[in-house]
Design a protein around this motif. Structure first.
Motif, PDB file in Angstrom:
ATOM      1  N   GLU A  74      46.195  46.553  24.904  1.00  0.00           N
ATOM      2  CA  GLU A  74      44.861  47.142  24.763  1.00  0.00           C
ATOM      3  C   GLU A  74      43.840  46.376  25.586  1.00  0.00           C
ATOM      4  N   GLY A  75      43.904  45.051  25.539  1.00  0.00           N
ATOM      5  CA  GLY A  75      42.985  44.220  26.310  1.00  0.00           C
ATOM      6  C   GLY A  75      43.135  44.441  27.803  1.00  0.00           C
ATOM      7  N   LEU A  76      44.368  44.534  28.270  1.00  0.00           N
ATOM      8  CA  LEU A  76      44.611  44.785  29.692  1.00  0.00           C
ATOM      9  C   LEU A  76      44.145  46.177  30.089  1.00  0.00           C
ATOM     10  N   GLU A  77      44.377  47.157  29.207  1.00  0.00           N
ATOM     11  CA  GLU A  77      43.930  48.525  29.485  1.00  0.00           C
ATOM     12  C   GLU A  77      42.409  48.574  29.628  1.00  0.00           C
ATOM     13  N   SER A  78      41.705  47.841  28.754  1.00  0.00           N
ATOM     14  CA  SER A  78      40.243  47.869  28.817  1.00  0.00           C
ATOM     15  C   SER A  78      39.715  47.145  30.060  1.00  0.00           C
ATOM     16  N   ALA A  79      40.479  46.196  30.589  1.00  0.00           N
ATOM     17  CA  ALA A  79      40.067  45.462  31.785  1.00  0.00           C
ATOM     18  C   ALA A  79      40.612  46.097  33.069  1.00  0.00           C
ATOM     19  N   ARG A  80      41.278  47.240  32.956  1.00  0.00           N
ATOM     20  CA  ARG A  80      41.940  47.872  34.095  1.00  0.00           C
ATOM     21  C   ARG A  80      40.996  48.074  35.292  1.00  0.00           C
ATOM     22  N   GLY A  81      39.795  48.588  35.041  1.00  0.00           N
ATOM     23  CA  GLY A  81      38.849  48.844  36.127  1.00  0.00           C
ATOM     24  C   GLY A  81      38.464  47.576  36.859  1.00  0.00           C
ATOM     25  N   LEU A  82      38.169  46.525  36.114  1.00  0.00           N
ATOM     26  CA  LEU A  82      37.819  45.236  36.709  1.00  0.00           C
ATOM     27  C   LEU A  82      38.980  44.685  37.539  1.00  0.00           C
ATOM     28  N   ILE A  83      40.181  44.799  37.001  1.00  0.00           N
ATOM     29  CA  ILE A  83      41.373  44.301  37.712  1.00  0.00           C
ATOM     30  C   ILE A  83      41.586  45.090  39.004  1.00  0.00           C
ATOM     31  N   ARG A  84      41.467  46.416  38.926  1.00  0.00           N
ATOM     32  CA  ARG A  84      41.649  47.248  40.133  1.00  0.00           C
ATOM     33  C   ARG A  84      40.605  46.910  41.197  1.00  0.00           C
ATOM     34  N   ARG A  85      39.373  46.680  40.759  1.00  0.00           N
ATOM     35  CA  ARG A  85      38.304  46.338  41.699  1.00  0.00           C
ATOM     36  C   ARG A  85      38.639  45.028  42.422  1.00  0.00           C
ATOM     37  N   GLU A  86      39.130  44.037  41.663  1.00  0.00           N
ATOM     38  CA  GLU A  86      39.489  42.750  42.254  1.00  0.00           C
ATOM     39  C   GLU A  86      40.668  42.900  43.219  1.00  0.00           C
ATOM     40  N   ILE A  87      41.638  43.725  42.851  1.00  0.00           N
ATOM     41  CA  ILE A  87      42.776  43.980  43.742  1.00  0.00           C
ATOM     42  C   ILE A  87      42.278  44.619  45.033  1.00  0.00           C
ATOM     43  N   GLY A  88      41.354  45.582  44.914  1.00  0.00           N
ATOM     44  CA  GLY A  88      40.789  46.241  46.087  1.00  0.00           C
ATOM     45  C   GLY A  88      40.053  45.287  46.997  1.00  0.00           C
ATOM     46  N   LYS A  89      39.396  44.280  46.430  1.00  0.00           N
ATOM     47  CA  LYS A  89      38.675  43.284  47.235  1.00  0.00           C
ATOM     48  C   LYS A  89      39.645  42.389  48.003  1.00  0.00           C
ATOM     49  N   GLU A  90      40.740  42.016  47.331  1.00  0.00           N
ATOM     50  CA  GLU A  90      41.633  41.007  47.901  1.00  0.00           C
ATOM     51  C   GLU A  90      42.745  41.567  48.782  1.00  0.00           C
ATOM     52  N   ILE A  91      43.178  42.788  48.503  1.00  0.00           N
ATOM     53  CA  ILE A  91      44.250  43.393  49.303  1.00  0.00           C
ATOM     54  C   ILE A  91      43.657  44.598  50.021  1.00  0.00           C
ATOM     55  N   LYS A  92      43.804  44.621  51.310  1.00  0.00           N
ATOM     56  CA  LYS A  92      43.264  45.732  52.093  1.00  0.00           C
ATOM     57  C   LYS A  92      44.229  46.917  52.021  1.00  0.00           C
ATOM     58  N   LEU A  93      43.902  47.830  51.107  1.00  0.00           N
ATOM     59  CA  LEU A  93      44.703  49.044  50.939  1.00  0.00           C
ATOM     60  C   LEU A  93      43.789  50.250  51.035  1.00  0.00           C
ATOM     61  N   ARG A  94      44.305  51.322  51.548  1.00  0.00           N
ATOM     62  CA  ARG A  94      43.530  52.558  51.580  1.00  0.00           C
ATOM     63  C   ARG A  94      43.262  53.065  50.169  1.00  0.00           C
ATOM     64  N   HIS A  95      44.265  52.903  49.310  1.00  0.00           N
ATOM     65  CA  HIS A  95      44.163  53.370  47.928  1.00  0.00           C
ATOM     66  C   HIS A  95      44.732  52.286  47.012  1.00  0.00           C
ATOM     67  N   VAL A  96      43.911  51.798  46.080  1.00  0.00           N
ATOM     68  CA  VAL A  96      44.388  50.797  45.119  1.00  0.00           C
ATOM     69  C   VAL A  96      45.214  51.516  44.063  1.00  0.00           C
ATOM     70  N   PRO A  97      46.419  51.039  43.782  1.00  0.00           N
ATOM     71  CA  PRO A  97      47.289  51.726  42.812  1.00  0.00           C
ATOM     72  C   PRO A  97      46.694  51.777  41.408  1.00  0.00           C
ATOM     73  N   GLU A  98      47.013  52.840  40.702  1.00  0.00           N
ATOM     74  CA  GLU A  98      46.667  52.960  39.284  1.00  0.00           C
ATOM     75  C   GLU A  98      47.583  52.002  38.534  1.00  0.00           C
ATOM     76  N   LEU A  99      47.019  51.202  37.628  1.00  0.00           N
ATOM     77  CA  LEU A  99      47.799  50.186  36.928  1.00  0.00           C
ATOM     78  C   LEU A  99      48.336  50.714  35.606  1.00  0.00           C
ATOM     79  N   ILE A 100      49.615  50.446  35.365  1.00  0.00           N
ATOM     80  CA  ILE A 100      50.279  50.794  34.111  1.00  0.00           C
ATOM     81  C   ILE A 100      50.822  49.483  33.542  1.00  0.00           C
ATOM     82  N   PHE A 101      50.454  49.171  32.299  1.00  0.00           N
ATOM     83  CA  PHE A 101      50.897  47.932  31.678  1.00  0.00           C
ATOM     84  C   PHE A 101      51.983  48.225  30.658  1.00  0.00           C
TER      85      PHE A 101
END
Length: 125
Positions: A74-101
């Motif tokens: 639940e905690g990871l699910e609620s932080a999903r947006g923040l985590i995806r944003r950080e992944i997008g900043k650090e890895i240059k991808l056209r599309h940041v993957p949707e995260l499944i925990f």
């Protein structure tokens, strides 16, 4: 280079980012304690990343362990947006993957296999 090499590299980078965030940035009380990202599988088209989570619980109480796992997910699910944003900043991808925990059950499975092998060895004696 083998098939899936790029997905493996991306998965490993995502694992490192999430692990670092768990240690330093995510302050959710549901994510306290020993939580580890054991692996990340990325689909071929980079649209989904399945993150396998292990929670170390030394209490030995199975019911409490399952409750703790549910809270961590639940905690990871609620932080999903923040985590995806950080992944997008650090890895240059056209599309940041949707995260499944998901909870990594490989250690439980390994323990079960060990028990089965021990039982078989004792039957042979």
């Amino acid at each position: 280079m083998g098939k899936g090499y790029r997905q493996g590299r991306i998965g490993e980078e995502i694992r490192k980012i999430i692990s670092r965030m768990l240690l330093r940035e995510l302050k959710d009380p549901r994510l306290s304690g020993m939580i580890s990202i054991t692996g990340v599988d990325v689909t071929r088209d980079n649209s989904y990343a399945t993150c396998y989570v292990t929670i170390l619980d030394t209490s030995g109480d199975e019911e409490r362990e399952h409750e703790r796992q549910a809270q961590a997910i639940e905690g990871l699910e609620s932080a999903r947006g923040l985590i995806r944003r950080e992944i997008g900043k650090e890895i240059k991808l056209r599309h940041v993957p949707e995260l499944i925990f998901k909870i990594d059950r490989s250690m439980e499975y390994g323990r079960h296999i060990d028990e089965v092998i021990r039982e078989l060895e004792h039957k042979d004696e």
